[in-house]
Scaffold this motif. Structure first.
Motif, mmCIF file in Angstrom:
data_model
loop_
_atom_site.group_PDB
_atom_site.id
_atom_site.type_symbol
_atom_site.label_atom_id
_atom_site.label_comp_id
_atom_site.label_asym_id
_atom_site.label_seq_id
_atom_site.Cartn_x
_atom_site.Cartn_y
_atom_site.Cartn_z
ATOM 1 N N ALA A 178 -5.651 11.738 -5.672
ATOM 2 C CA ALA A 178 -6.030 11.731 -4.621
ATOM 3 C C ALA A 178 -7.295 10.497 -4.364
ATOM 4 C CB ALA A 178 -6.885 12.818 -4.093
ATOM 5 N N ALA A 179 -8.124 10.370 -5.510
ATOM 6 C CA ALA A 179 -9.202 9.488 -5.379
ATOM 7 C C ALA A 179 -8.507 7.889 -5.260
ATOM 8 C CB ALA A 179 -10.152 9.589 -6.761
ATOM 9 N N GLU A 180 -7.581 7.853 -5.873
ATOM 10 C CA GLU A 180 -6.845 6.333 -6.220
ATOM 11 C C GLU A 180 -6.155 6.117 -4.797
ATOM 12 O OE1 GLU A 180 -6.662 4.015 -8.169
ATOM 13 O OE2 GLU A 180 -8.556 4.905 -8.974
ATOM 14 N N ILE A 181 -5.534 7.235 -4.213
ATOM 15 C CA ILE A 181 -4.777 6.883 -3.083
ATOM 16 C C ILE A 181 -5.912 6.608 -1.847
ATOM 17 C CG2 ILE A 181 -3.737 8.191 -1.076
ATOM 18 C CD1 ILE A 181 -2.068 9.574 -3.075
ATOM 19 N N MET A 182 -7.025 7.289 -1.873
ATOM 20 C CA MET A 182 -7.947 6.989 -0.972
ATOM 21 C C MET A 182 -8.701 5.854 -1.002
ATOM 22 S SD MET A 182 -7.979 9.667 1.109
ATOM 23 C CE MET A 182 -9.664 9.958 1.877
ATOM 24 N N ARG A 183 -8.502 4.879 -2.249
ATOM 25 C CA ARG A 183 -8.972 3.730 -2.471
ATOM 26 C C ARG A 183 -7.933 2.711 -1.947
ATOM 27 N NH1 ARG A 183 -8.671 1.560 -7.258
ATOM 28 N NH2 ARG A 183 -10.133 0.000 -6.611
ATOM 29 N N SER A 184 -6.843 2.912 -1.247
ATOM 30 C CA SER A 184 -5.787 2.035 -0.520
ATOM 31 C C SER A 184 -6.535 0.857 0.155
ATOM 32 C CB SER A 184 -4.791 3.015 0.250
ATOM 33 O OG SER A 184 -4.275 3.659 -0.536
ATOM 34 N N GLY A 185 -7.484 1.315 1.155
ATOM 35 C CA GLY A 185 -7.989 0.179 1.873
ATOM 36 C C GLY A 185 -8.649 -0.842 1.179
ATOM 37 N N GLU A 186 -9.380 -0.438 0.153
ATOM 38 C CA GLU A 186 -10.238 -1.279 -0.914
ATOM 39 C C GLU A 186 -9.335 -1.964 -1.650
ATOM 40 O OE1 GLU A 186 -12.760 -0.783 -4.914
ATOM 41 O OE2 GLU A 186 -12.637 1.143 -3.563
ATOM 42 N N ALA B 74 1.013 -1.388 -0.243
ATOM 43 C CA ALA B 74 -0.064 -0.090 -0.050
ATOM 44 C C ALA B 74 0.880 1.065 0.036
ATOM 45 C CB ALA B 74 -1.049 0.131 1.254
ATOM 46 N N ALA B 75 1.936 1.292 0.774
ATOM 47 C CA ALA B 75 2.971 2.386 0.745
ATOM 48 C C ALA B 75 3.791 2.761 -0.753
ATOM 49 C CB ALA B 75 3.946 2.090 2.032
ATOM 50 N N GLU B 76 3.853 1.249 -1.153
ATOM 51 C CA GLU B 76 4.481 1.465 -2.438
ATOM 52 C C GLU B 76 3.631 1.947 -3.585
ATOM 53 O OE1 GLU B 76 7.287 1.524 -5.480
ATOM 54 O OE2 GLU B 76 7.761 1.468 -3.043
ATOM 55 N N ARG B 77 2.286 1.624 -3.410
ATOM 56 C CA ARG B 77 1.154 2.173 -4.395
ATOM 57 C C ARG B 77 1.070 3.582 -4.207
ATOM 58 N NH1 ARG B 77 -4.141 2.889 -4.110
ATOM 59 N NH2 ARG B 77 -5.339 2.501 -6.078
ATOM 60 N N VAL B 78 1.035 4.147 -3.090
ATOM 61 C CA VAL B 78 0.951 5.723 -2.768
ATOM 62 C C VAL B 78 2.050 6.201 -3.178
ATOM 63 C CG1 VAL B 78 1.008 7.449 -0.911
ATOM 64 C CG2 VAL B 78 -0.534 5.408 -0.527
ATOM 65 N N HIS B 79 3.332 5.909 -3.098
ATOM 66 C CA HIS B 79 4.527 6.248 -3.550
ATOM 67 C C HIS B 79 4.527 6.620 -5.192
ATOM 68 C CE1 HIS B 79 8.755 7.449 -4.005
ATOM 69 N NE2 HIS B 79 8.990 6.611 -4.974
ATOM 70 N N GLN B 80 3.916 5.329 -5.790
ATOM 71 C CA GLN B 80 3.882 5.261 -7.293
ATOM 72 C C GLN B 80 2.929 6.390 -7.647
ATOM 73 O OE1 GLN B 80 6.102 3.997 -9.212
ATOM 74 N NE2 GLN B 80 7.210 3.301 -7.868
ATOM 75 N N LEU B 81 1.729 6.401 -7.154
ATOM 76 C CA LEU B 81 0.712 7.258 -7.677
ATOM 77 C C LEU B 81 1.168 8.815 -7.278
ATOM 78 C CD1 LEU B 81 -2.365 5.539 -6.093
ATOM 79 C CD2 LEU B 81 -2.037 5.924 -8.392
ATOM 80 N N THR B 82 1.958 8.956 -6.606
ATOM 81 C CA THR B 82 2.553 10.392 -6.176
ATOM 82 C C THR B 82 3.324 10.833 -7.491
ATOM 83 O OG1 THR B 82 2.349 10.236 -3.786
ATOM 84 C CG2 THR B 82 3.615 12.055 -4.649
#
Length: 254
Positions: free
Chosen positions: A158-166, A136-144
């Motif tokens: 932002a919408a994609e980052i907020m989907r991290s839990g899903e 999840a952390a790596e996904r946030v990093h890549q999205l940024t």
């Protein structure tokens, strides 16, 4: 297959074939535990990410990586329970086989080299569980990075980052299904080879969700030493991602 004796040795006994069915209960329980991690990932992201603050993505990433380090003991406990339950279920199935076929294979089953396998499967579970927040952390990093390099709209990132839990919950379900099935197959293989089994009959879940490549394997004899390659991956029944198939061991006549 001459001089071999299948576990489904008496078709009047439907339980014979079902002995090595997938451990569905273990899968459900394991998935429930792993989704707890996914929910906490979602809570961290929701609580820390602020689209208006360009530094918040980094804060979220660091928090997720710290979280991964705090759940190792919990992951060991949860993973250990799953592996132990699947191993006990497999042993129970083999004890039923030995009662039906006589005591000749009982000692071989008891002496199967499952200790090292249990430890390895537990280590695998700890690694997979702790990978949920790190992924999840790596996904946030890549999205940024994507937002900065490709000029993607901030609202979309932002919408994609907020989907991290899903996203993590879907990953948790996949891990549970794959790992319970893989663990069951690994223990079945270890005990089967300890009694001289050279292979098994490939069984599927028998429904419309079975992928075509696995449906084509249904009922085929497979040697333990020669796992098939399906869809670019090599493994036995139950060892593929999201696979619900299972091996029905073929053992020598006793």
């Amino acid at each position: 297959m001459s001089r071999r004796h299948r576990l489904a040795y008496d078709r009047a006994k439907p339980s014979a074939k079902s002995l090595f069915l997938r451990a569905r209960k273990a899968e459900v329980q394991y998935a429930r535990q792993l989704r707890k991690v996914a929910r906490h990932i979602g809570d961290l992201v929701m609580g820390l990410f602020d689209q208006a603050d360009p530094t918040s993505a980094g804060i979220v990433e660091r928090a997720l990586r710290r979280y991964a380090g705090t759940i190792e003991a919990w992951a060991s406990s949860v993973g250990g329970r799953m592996v132990a339950e699947v191993a006990a279920r497999d042993r129970k199935a083999w004890m039923a086989v030995s009662r039906e076929m006589g005591t000749a294979i009982h000692r071989e089953i008891e002496q199967a080299p499952t200790g090292a396998l249990l430890r390895q499967r537990l280590a695998d579970q700890v690694s997979l569980i702790t990978s949920l927040p790190t992924e999840a952390a790596e996904r946030v990093h890549q999205l940024t990075i994507e937002g900065l390099s490709k000029g993607t709209r901030a609202s979309e990132i932002a919408a994609e980052i907020m989907r991290s839990g899903e996203v993590s919950a879907a990953r948790a379900n996949l891990i549970a299904r794959t790992e319970v099935s893989r663990t069951a197959t690994d223990f079945t293989e270890a005990r089967a080879q300890s009694v001289g089994s050279e292979g098994y009959i490939w069984r599927t879940a028998g429904d419309s969700d079975v992928r075509d490549s696995h449906r084509a394997m249904a009922g085929k004899y497979v040697e333990w030493k020669s796992p098939p390659t399906l869809d670019g991956m090599t493994g036995h029944a139950g060892q593929f991602p999201n696979c619900r198939c299972y091996p029905e061991p073929v053992i020598p006549d006793v």
